[in-house]
Design a protein around this motif. Structure first.
Motif, PDB file in Angstrom:
ATOM      1  N   ALA A 264       0.844  -1.200   0.000  1.00 48.61           N
ATOM      2  CA  ALA A 264       0.000   0.000   0.000  1.00 48.61           C
ATOM      3  C   ALA A 264       0.877   1.246   0.000  1.00 48.61           C
ATOM      4  O   ALA A 264       0.972   1.954   1.016  1.00 48.61           O
ATOM      5  CB  ALA A 264      -0.932  -0.002   1.211  1.00 48.61           C
ATOM      6  N   PRO A 265       1.550   1.563  -1.118  1.00 49.46           N
ATOM      7  CA  PRO A 265       2.412   2.743  -1.159  1.00 49.46           C
ATOM      8  C   PRO A 265       1.611   4.033  -0.942  1.00 49.46           C
ATOM      9  O   PRO A 265       0.423   4.111  -1.274  1.00 49.46           O
ATOM     10  CB  PRO A 265       3.010   2.694  -2.570  1.00 49.46           C
ATOM     11  CG  PRO A 265       2.840   1.280  -3.024  1.00 49.46           C
ATOM     12  CD  PRO A 265       1.583   0.803  -2.379  1.00 49.46           C
ATOM     13  N   TRP A 266       2.282   5.044  -0.389  1.00 51.74           N
ATOM     14  CA  TRP A 266       1.684   6.361  -0.179  1.00 51.74           C
ATOM     15  C   TRP A 266       1.980   7.195  -1.423  1.00 51.74           C
ATOM     16  O   TRP A 266       3.117   7.531  -1.703  1.00 51.74           O
ATOM     17  CB  TRP A 266       2.286   6.986   1.071  1.00 51.74           C
ATOM     18  CG  TRP A 266       1.791   8.355   1.413  1.00 51.74           C
ATOM     19  CD1 TRP A 266       0.562   8.874   1.139  1.00 51.74           C
ATOM     20  CD2 TRP A 266       2.520   9.376   2.095  1.00 51.74           C
ATOM     21  NE1 TRP A 266       0.476  10.162   1.611  1.00 51.74           N
ATOM     22  CE2 TRP A 266       1.650  10.500   2.215  1.00 51.74           C
ATOM     23  CE3 TRP A 266       3.809   9.450   2.634  1.00 51.74           C
ATOM     24  CZ2 TRP A 266       2.042  11.676   2.836  1.00 51.74           C
ATOM     25  CZ3 TRP A 266       4.201  10.622   3.258  1.00 51.74           C
ATOM     26  CH2 TRP A 266       3.327  11.722   3.361  1.00 51.74           C
ATOM     27  N   LEU A 267       0.958   7.516  -2.234  1.00 54.56           N
ATOM     28  CA  LEU A 267       1.125   8.265  -3.471  1.00 54.56           C
ATOM     29  C   LEU A 267       0.993   9.760  -3.202  1.00 54.56           C
ATOM     30  O   LEU A 267       0.007  10.215  -2.612  1.00 54.56           O
ATOM     31  CB  LEU A 267       0.090   7.820  -4.504  1.00 54.56           C
ATOM     32  CG  LEU A 267       0.150   6.339  -4.920  1.00 54.56           C
ATOM     33  CD1 LEU A 267      -0.934   6.025  -5.930  1.00 54.56           C
ATOM     34  CD2 LEU A 267       1.520   5.983  -5.478  1.00 54.56           C
ATOM     35  N   ILE A 268       1.989  10.543  -3.619  1.00 51.45           N
ATOM     36  CA  ILE A 268       2.018  11.984  -3.406  1.00 51.45           C
ATOM     37  C   ILE A 268       2.484  12.669  -4.692  1.00 51.45           C
ATOM     38  O   ILE A 268       2.897  12.003  -5.650  1.00 51.45           O
ATOM     39  CB  ILE A 268       2.965  12.368  -2.241  1.00 51.45           C
ATOM     40  CG1 ILE A 268       4.383  11.834  -2.512  1.00 51.45           C
ATOM     41  CG2 ILE A 268       2.441  11.826  -0.915  1.00 51.45           C
ATOM     42  CD1 ILE A 268       5.408  12.192  -1.454  1.00 51.45           C
TER      43      ILE A 268
END
Length: 353
Positions: free
Chosen positions: A116-120
């Motif tokens: 669950a990568p944190w997309l920014i």
């Protein structure tokens, strides 16, 4: 004349004058094999992405609709997938968190949460807080921004054109009306920023060894090293002169940098020292034996060179590539260099010495 021999290595030879009752230092000695050992690995449809400082290489494979990324060398970070192909990866000092970016966005991947990568929004040049495994800083749209990968929070700290981190302090540059202000503030708490120095012209921090502050003038390309006097807190400046590219990875080694085709370092008195001049501008340089042997890439040639007459000045080992080649990984302790070659079929080339 003293010679040292060992099976599988070239002969080391050094002329020394011996005086009675006097010890004579002849080292350091580095025995080299007669040739590089070369191993090739086909790449097929994979895309290679090297991390900061060439100490880790990631492999990106198109598995539509996602791109799977795994650590190819030296193999220790978990595999993860993204909805796009990363073109740049930055790994935290303790290897717990990484930032994978393409042209428009970034993904923050942490161990144990790689599914669950944190997309920014895309993060440009960034600085890791080496005391944690989850905090990093970057300048975005004229603002210093703090990112917390654990809590997944973004905090705007101050106006800034560039930044770096040294100890407990964040250092910022602000360029206004032809003058650059160097500002220092605590990396935590509500510290009041202090203006430590003002310089004429447009100066900005550039990437260097952790904890060291390096600024460069955008017009003259002059590089300046900033140090704080521990007794009075005053800023000490050391100029490297004009610089094309800097290679400097830890505080135990003197810097290596290029100015056009010239390769330079500092001597023991802190003065600029020309090591050599090449037909092509160096694209990579790193100490193999600090002060004595370097690894260097010029054009399509990778070589180990002695810059000390104790070893005999000049090339020790040389490998010429037939096609455009990029150095992706370098492990001095393991005596291995990893290259991404544009040969057909495309392949990964590993040199060992």
């Amino acid at each position: 004349t003293i010679e040292l021999r060992r099976d599988g290595y070239g002969v080391w030879q050094h002329a020394v004058t011996i005086a009675a009752h006097t010890a004579q230092v002849i080292g350091p000695v580095a025995l080299m094999p007669p040739n590089f050992t070369v191993a090739n690995q086909p790449l097929a449809n994979a895309t290679l992405v090297a991390t900061d400082h060439r100490d880790t290489v990631f492999n990106v494979i198109d598995q539509s609709p996602t791109w799977t990324t795994n650590e190819l060398w030296p193999d220790s970070f978990p595999t993860f997938s993204l909805p796009w192909a990363p073109s740049l990866i930055s790994l935290s000092p303790n290897r717990q968190t990484l930032i994978a970016s393409d042209g428009e966005q970034s993904a923050v991947v942490t161990r144990g949460r790689e599914t669950a990568p944190w997309l920014i929004d895309r993060v440009g040049p960034l600085v890791w807080d080496s005391t944690t495994d989850n905090i990093f800083y970057a300048v975005q749209k004229g603002q210093l921004v703090k990112y917390d990968a654990f809590d997944r929070q973004i905090t705007t700290r101050a106006a800034a054109d560039s930044m770096d981190l040294s100890g407990d302090y964040l250092w910022l540059t602000q360029f206004v009306d032809g003058v650059t202000s160097l500002i220092r503030q605590k990396s935590f708490g509500q510290d009041v920023p202090d203006v430590m120095l003002r310089l004429d012209g447009d100066w900005a921090f550039i990437a260097g060894p952790p904890g060291e502050l390096l600024i460069q003038n955008s017009a003259t390309h002059e590089l300046v090293w900033l140090q704080t006097d521990p007794l009075n807190g005053q800023i000490i400046t050391t100029s490297f002169g004009p610089m094309t590219k800097l290679w400097w990875f830890n505080r135990s080694q003197l810097p290596l940098w290029s100015n056009g085709n010239d390769l330079l370092t500092l001597d023991e008195q802190g003065r600029n020292l020309l090591l050599d001049r090449y037909a092509n501008p160096p694209t990579m340089a790193q100490w193999i034996v600090p002060g004595h042997i370097i690894a260097i890439m010029t054009g399509q040639t990778f070589s180990l060179q002695s810059i000390s007459n104790r070893q005999g000045r000049g090339p020790l080992l040389t490998h010429d590539f037939t096609a455009a080649t990029e150095l992706d990984g370098l492990n001095v302790s393991d005596r291995t260099a990893l290259f991404n070659s544009a040969d057909h079929p495309r392949q990964l080339v590993e040199l060992h010495w």
